[in-house]
Design a protein around this motif. Structure first.
Motif, mmCIF file in Angstrom:
data_model
loop_
_atom_site.group_PDB
_atom_site.id
_atom_site.type_symbol
_atom_site.label_atom_id
_atom_site.label_comp_id
_atom_site.label_asym_id
_atom_site.label_seq_id
_atom_site.Cartn_x
_atom_site.Cartn_y
_atom_site.Cartn_z
ATOM 1 N N ASP B 97 8.051 6.293 12.458
ATOM 2 C CA ASP B 97 8.098 7.288 11.424
ATOM 3 C C ASP B 97 7.582 6.907 9.938
ATOM 4 N N ALA B 100 9.989 7.404 6.770
ATOM 5 C CA ALA B 100 11.268 6.489 6.584
ATOM 6 C C ALA B 100 10.894 4.980 6.545
ATOM 7 N N ALA B 101 9.625 4.537 6.855
ATOM 8 C CA ALA B 101 9.215 3.303 6.835
ATOM 9 C C ALA B 101 8.557 2.576 5.691
ATOM 10 N N LEU B 102 8.453 3.497 4.973
ATOM 11 C CA LEU B 102 7.964 3.060 3.418
ATOM 12 C C LEU B 102 8.994 3.143 2.547
ATOM 13 N N SER B 103 9.356 2.438 1.418
ATOM 14 C CA SER B 103 10.325 2.227 0.519
ATOM 15 C C SER B 103 10.103 3.439 -0.637
#
Lengths: 299, 602, 334
Positions: B97, B100-103
């Protein structure tokens, strides 16, 4: 429902599963945590003193025993207070008002807050906006200030203090419960009930309420703890029970001038209030951990 | 074959708390430039294996045994500093995903630059910038500074997945681990993303480990395939071996459960569900669901058996599996379209909106008595909104909804109880649509008594009857939703809808959160109920292949408009609209020669 | 940004007006009226009548409110009944004293709380975390006066004699030039506020550390320092801001008891005195002041939250209405 009991279905255990009474289940699990046990023990000890103390007090709480601020002696094991009364007897007699008033205040605050929070979350729209704006306004007063504002006009009446402490909890509890309920309202089973035309109050009581019982339980513990702290503080400021009541908060106030000469009259009630609040908070934290643990498990 | 890029030997990952195995006895090799697909249903441990290739185990789990070799280096004997050099630099991870995996607090450019700075510390900032822009071009994103200055929330899901791919490829790793990177994406975007990953891996000679639950995706991508079940690799071989001559009953059953374009036959489900870590039975974990299982299977776990061509399988009955492939599933029971022409549910000129955004632009749709109409569309096409307008859950719309000729009010509450009863709705997520604090029995009796003035005894009798109709044991009534599997919960949701004895059932993506093997069973159940009760179905889905097995007619929805509407076979064989054609072209399918039974061997 | 500020300010003014209404109505609950309360039972009818006229008590309620409210808007808080001087005169220096106390407590307490919260989250389930958890849990439950008196017993009377037990301020000298008097009251406030902020920060930091982007940052091979400081912390800062603002607002209530315990000459002690004397104008002024501080902190916190959250910040540039709810965190301190 006994008709539905039967041979077990192939279960998928491991998921945090809650059975019949969630509240009892949570309390049961919480009691297995060490911090809950410690908290309940501390709280239970002081509560026992508060409840049974009046029966055990060796002397009248208002009788003159020895000269003011006498050190501990055979007649007065913890010495005498600023007016020469027995510290131990007053300590034993002075706890039950605090405990009872706090309990009532917590009931008012959590009960009212839960009602407002659920109504706001489920009603949405205008109702939500109005209720939350009102609670915003109430939040502008720190709790103790709200109580003092009322006391300044009506005077130090126990019923008023209970009501105002409860009222000061209300918007805070309402916000927490609204937040929890909003998540539930968004879930599909509420929509399913809507689509089926289920009556609104039934959705509120049968669908929403059981699903916020975890946060509600935590709120109840938290608000009870804070009620004790708040009501004790009000008594300490001199706006709670009036002399010659042996109330703990008042006792601290009356004797703090003589703290260097005879500390027991301050130390005893201070320790009692401290253990009562810390105990209640530890137990509440145990419940909170259990609730969040179950929530995580069932996701 | 070229050099081995990664090798996993006898890997075991277990839960820290209980010591239960998440995965165990994992062995595979990955050559440079090769694509290995790992296929498995939920909780099979495929993500755990993927992350172990970076020497990583998620919080609460630990790598207990084995070797994970990247080139010459065994990751499990590395210290943390060495591991960090490998992660992202030598082995890169593409997450499931990307949202969700990038800040959310860092610009895209900064997050890309962090990787390069870490793994190519000698490069100058300007050089890194050039490299990042090049990589953006490689993943077909605008290679502009202004694009790099954006935050993740300003990009679409597909764009974010490209960023994640760029981030993986930028340091030129030798191994890429892709963990279901297309799960949340529409088929069109998915096709593009898959193509990009494949191209880049080929161009840079990187080995690719591709994890997926989707057989069709893996079939179109992988050179070799490993099938996982309950934490073990149950079968491993070349793509041809796995898809054409499976040796494990699970693989064969999975293939039979997958919906296909070219075949309108019934899907064959697998009874039961995959056990989670800590709940796996002794012996072969698949035994409880396997028709060949005998005492040996239940007593001891089979060791891998190697057939010619490195086709490994863990099964005592590998030779019997072929029989399963020869079997043809029973044809769907014929549904008599008794009342064609008379629409049970009819929607006319529906224009629906959220606030000021209109999502459905004038849709006409009819569902005849006992007919199944599939409403197919990608996310954002307005299909769920349209379905919700029909049942009165979304009331901000213009146009008319009629049920058996009677016009319905917009909101469910404004409709009569009788109208609500005859039109029932089933939600996508089975867990979310059942009150977790209410037992199944109470939920069903409640529903019965909401619509019918019956006593408690009769309501209970009907409850048991309903459970039987959806093939659940009577004891399910005492259970709560959290105690049931996803497939069982969805059966309960169907039973709840049936409790109303409806005329029309609206099914909104009801299989999309289920595993393929369970999905097939649910679709079969619906087919059977439709035949028995003369139910009309509006079947909303994004899964085009699934439609083939269930629907009489298909309506293709795009951007709030029906672009194509016709009999299922016709839409699939001679799609008229360009969008439909594109949709069909982009949907990954099991190849035509991967066919079952008669057609394959006869 | 101006639009956001304007809407927050409008909300603040609206809240303050309602606060004023509540304060006014509360004082209307007085049995009898203010005049008889002030003068007591021995008052002559003439004096009562004179005072009623002075307090506008003979006007209808709405008229009274208007008198009082229009005075407020012009900065007239009325006359203290006890001191017989304008309320602003009575409260002037005391406000400054309280401000000093709160600022000192905040400067010490908030960074400490942030540090404790972040560190416990990073060291989750280790010894440090457990110690902080038990400590904050205990302190959070204790009423300030218990903490204050415990400090007096420990540091000023029974055990050690390091500091004065009462914080009597020398008149005419600013509070910040009398550090000895500040230590114990400030310490009490710090101990009251740190647990709350630390727990919120720990909670939000743990949530963020569980996020996939933190796992992804680790899988990219970034060092733990970078993972925590660059990927996790910026995403945990918004709840921390709200918690800090709330704790500051809370301190304005906490000073009431703390100042009374230490006989510190600020508006908190003044409120207790005024309630004791039934000095209605002074009570009204202090309560309004505290409400205004809350509103102001709220606005500042919301603006700060928008500034540190890219998603809210960029939406602001396009959308007409701010995306933030005009409210604070769900869990509120006492």
């Amino acid at each position: 429902m006994s008709a539905f009991r039967g041979a077990p279905v192939a279960l998928r255990p491991g998921a945090g599963v809650l059975r019949r009474s969630e509240t009892l289940e949570v309390l049961g699990r919480a009691c297995r945590l060490r911090r809950t046990q410690l908290g309940l023990a501390l709280f239970g000890l002081i509560a026992a003193i508060a409840i049974f103390g009046p029966l055990l007090a060796p002397k009248s709480s208002t009788a003159f025993v020895a000269i003011p601020y006498s050190p501990p002696s055979g007649a007065a094991p913890f010495g005498t207070d600023a007016l020469g009364r027995d510290v131990l007897s007053r300590f034993l007699a002075g706890g039950h008002t605090l405990l009872l008033d706090s309990l009532l205040a917590a009931i008012v605050g959590v009960g009212g807050g839960a009602l407002v929070g659920l109504a706001a979350a489920y009603g949405r729209g205008a109702l939500d906006t109005v209720l939350m704006r009102i609670s915003d306004v109430l939040l502008a007063f720190p709790q103790i200030v709200l109580v003092l504002l009322a006391v300044s006009t009506v005077g130090p009446k126990a019923s008023l203090i209970i009501l105002m402490v409860g009222l000061s909890h209300l918007p805070r509890t309402a916000r927490v419960i609204r937040g929890a309920a909003l998540e539930v309202v968004e879930r599909d089973f509420v929509k399913a009930a809507e689509a089926c035309g289920e009556r609104r109050w039934r959705i509120l009581t049968a669908d929403l309420l059981p699903n916020v019982s975890g946060p509600l339980l935590v709120e109840a513990g938290l608000r009870f703890t804070y009620s004790i702290a708040l009501i004790a503080a009000i008594a300490f400021l001199g706006f709670g029970p009036q002399p010659p009541s042996p109330d703990w908060g008042l006792m601290i106030n009356e004797n703090r001038i003589g703290i260097t000469a005879q500390p027991w009259a301050v130390v005893l009630p201070i320790i009692a209030i401290a253990l009562l609040t810390v105990g209640a908070n530890l137990a509440t934290d145990g419940i909170a951990r259990t609730v969040s643990g179950i929530d995580r498990g069932s996701r | 074959m070229s050099a081995v890029a990664a090798a996993v030997h006898d890997l075991r990952v277990e839960l820290v708390a209980s010591g239960a195995d998440v995965v165990d006895e994992i062995n595979f090799e990955l050559a440079s430039g090769e694509v290995l697909g790992i296929v498995g249903e939920s909780a099979s441990g495929k993500t755990t294996v993927a992350q172990a290739l970076l020497g990583y185990a998620r919080r609460g789990a630990r790598i207990a045994r084995g070797q994970v070799c990247i080139g010459e280096l065994d990751l499990l004997s590395c210290n943390l500093e060495q591991l960090r050099d490998v992660r992202g630099g030598v082995v890169a991870y593409i997450p499931q995903d990307p949202v969700a995996a990038l800040s959310p607090a860092l610009r895209i450019g900064a997050q890309l630059d962090d990787v390069l700075q870490r793994h190519a510390p000698q490069t100058a900032p300007a050089e890194r910038r050039t490299r990042i822009l090049e990589t953006l071009e490689e993943v077909s994103l605008p290679a502009q500074e202004s694009f790099l200055a954006r935050y993740p929330h300003q990009l679409s899901g597909g764009q974010l997945q490209r960023i994640a791919i760029a981030m993986a490829f930028a340091p030129r790793p030798r191994v890429i681990v892709a963990d279901e990177p297309t799960t949340g994406l529409d088929v069109t975007t998915q096709a593009h993303v898959l193509e990009t990953i494949q191209q880049l891996a080929r161009a840079h000679g990187a080995a690719l480990l591709y994890v997926s639950h989707d057989l069709a995706v893996v079939a179109g991508l992988a050179d070799r395939v490993a099938v996982m079940y309950a934490g073990r690799i149950v079968e491993q071989g070349s793509r041809e071996q796995i898809f054409h001559a499976p040796r494990h009953p699970y693989t064969a059953a999975l293939l039979r459960a997958a919906p296909r374009f070219g075949d309108a036959g019934t899907l064959a489900g697998i009874p039961g569900w995959a056990p989670a870590p800590g709940l796996r039975p002794a012996g072969c974990a698949f035994a409880p669901r396997c028709r060949f299982a005998d005492e040996t299977c239940r007593a001891s776990a089979p060791a891998p058996d190697l057939a010619p061509g490195a086709h490994a399988v863990r099964c005592f009955h590998a030779s019997e599996t072929v029989a399963l492939m020869h079997e043809r599933p029973e044809p769907a029971p014929p549904v008599e379209l008794s009342s064609i022409g008379e629409a049970a549910l009819s929607m006319r000129g529906i224009v629906a909106s959220y606030g000021e955004t209109t999502v459905v632009h004038g849709v006409d749709l009819d569902v005849a008595g006992a007919e199944c109409v599939a409403l197919v569309g990608e996310s954002g096409s307005g299909k769920t909104t349209l379905a919700r307008c029909a049942v009165g859950l979304h009331s901000q719309f213009d146009g008319s909804v009629t049920l058996s000729g009677i016009a319905l009010a917009r909101g469910a509450r404004q409709r009569t109880a009788e109208q609500r009863r005859r039109l029932q709705y089933i939600f996508q997520s089975p867990y979310a649509s059942l009150n977790p604090r209410r037992s199944i029995g109470r939920a069903l009796t409640r529903q019965v008594r909401l619509y019918f003035p019956v006593g408690a005894g009769e309501a209970q009798r009907r409850t048991f009857e309903l459970l039987e109709r959806v093939s659940l044991p009577a004891a399910t009534a005492a259970r709560h939703p959290g105690e049931l599997s996803g497939g069982e919960c969805q059966r309960v949701a169907i039973a709840r809808a049936l409790a109303a004895r409806p005329a029309v059932l609206v099914c909104d993506e009801i299989t999309s959160s289920l595993d393929v093997s369970v999905q097939a069973a649910i679709v079969n159940l619906l087919q059977q109920l439709r035949a028995e009760e003369e139910l009309s179905l509006l079947f909303v889905t994004h899964n085009l292949a699934l439609v083939r097995s269930i629907a009489d007619r298909v309506a293709v929805l795009s951007a709030g408009r029906v672009v194509e509407l016709g009999p299922t076979a016709q839409v699939f064989q001679r799609p008229q609209d360009a969008y439909t054609r594109q949709l069909i072209a982009n949907t990954p399918v099991l190849e035509e020669d991967v066919q079952l039974g008669v057609r394959m061997h006869g | 940004m101006t639009r956001l500020l304007a809407s927050r300010l409008a909300w603040g003014v609206f809240t303050l007006v309602l606060v004023a209404v509540i304060v006014f109505l509360a004082t209307q609950a007085l049995p009898g009226d203010a005049a008889s309360a002030i003068l007591g039972s021995s008052a002559t009818p003439q004096r009562l009548a004179a005072l009623r006229a002075q307090l506008h008590l003979d006007e209808p309620v709405l008229g009274q409110f208007w008198h009082w409210f229009s005075g407020l808007v012009q900065g007239h808080f009325g006359t203290s009944l006890a001191a017989r001087r304008p309320v602003s005169d009575v409260l002037g220096t005391r406000m400054l004293n309280t401000l000093t106390l709160v600022v000192v407590s905040a400067v010490v307490g908030l960074p400490l709380a942030l540090w404790l919260g972040v560190r416990s989250a990073v060291k989750r389930d280790r010894v440090f975390d457990h110690v902080v958890s038990v400590g904050t849990l205990t302190l959070a439950a204790l009423p300030e006066f218990v903490v204050g008196i415990a400090l007096i017993l420990l540091l000023a009377t029974q055990v050690l004699h390091l500091l004065p037990a009462v914080s009597l301020l020398q008149p005419g000298v600013p509070a910040w030039e009398q550090p000895k008097a500040l230590v114990l009251p400030a310490a009490t406030l710090v101990l009251a506020v740190v647990p709350y902020v630390a727990r919120i920060v720990r909670g939000s930091m743990i949530d963020v550390l569980e996020e996939e982007y933190v796992q992804m940052a680790r899988l990219k091979g970034l060092s733990e320092r970078v993972v925590v400081l660059r990927y996790a912390l910026p995403n945990a800062i918004a709840p921390a801001i709200q918690a800090c603002a709330l704790s500051l607002a809370y301190m304005t209530g906490g000073v009431v008891v703390v100042e009374y315990v230490f006989q510190y000459n600020g508006i908190g002690a003044a409120l207790v005195e005024a309630v004791d004397n039934r000095d209605v104008p002074v009570v009204q002024a202090i309560v309004l002041l505290i409400g205004a501080v809350y509103v102001l902190l709220n606005i500042l916190a919301d603006v700060a939250t928008v500034l540190v959250t890219p998603k809210l910040r960029t939406q602001l540039r396009r959308a007409r209405r701010p995306a933030v709810e005009p409210s604070l965190a769900t869990e509120l301190p006492r």
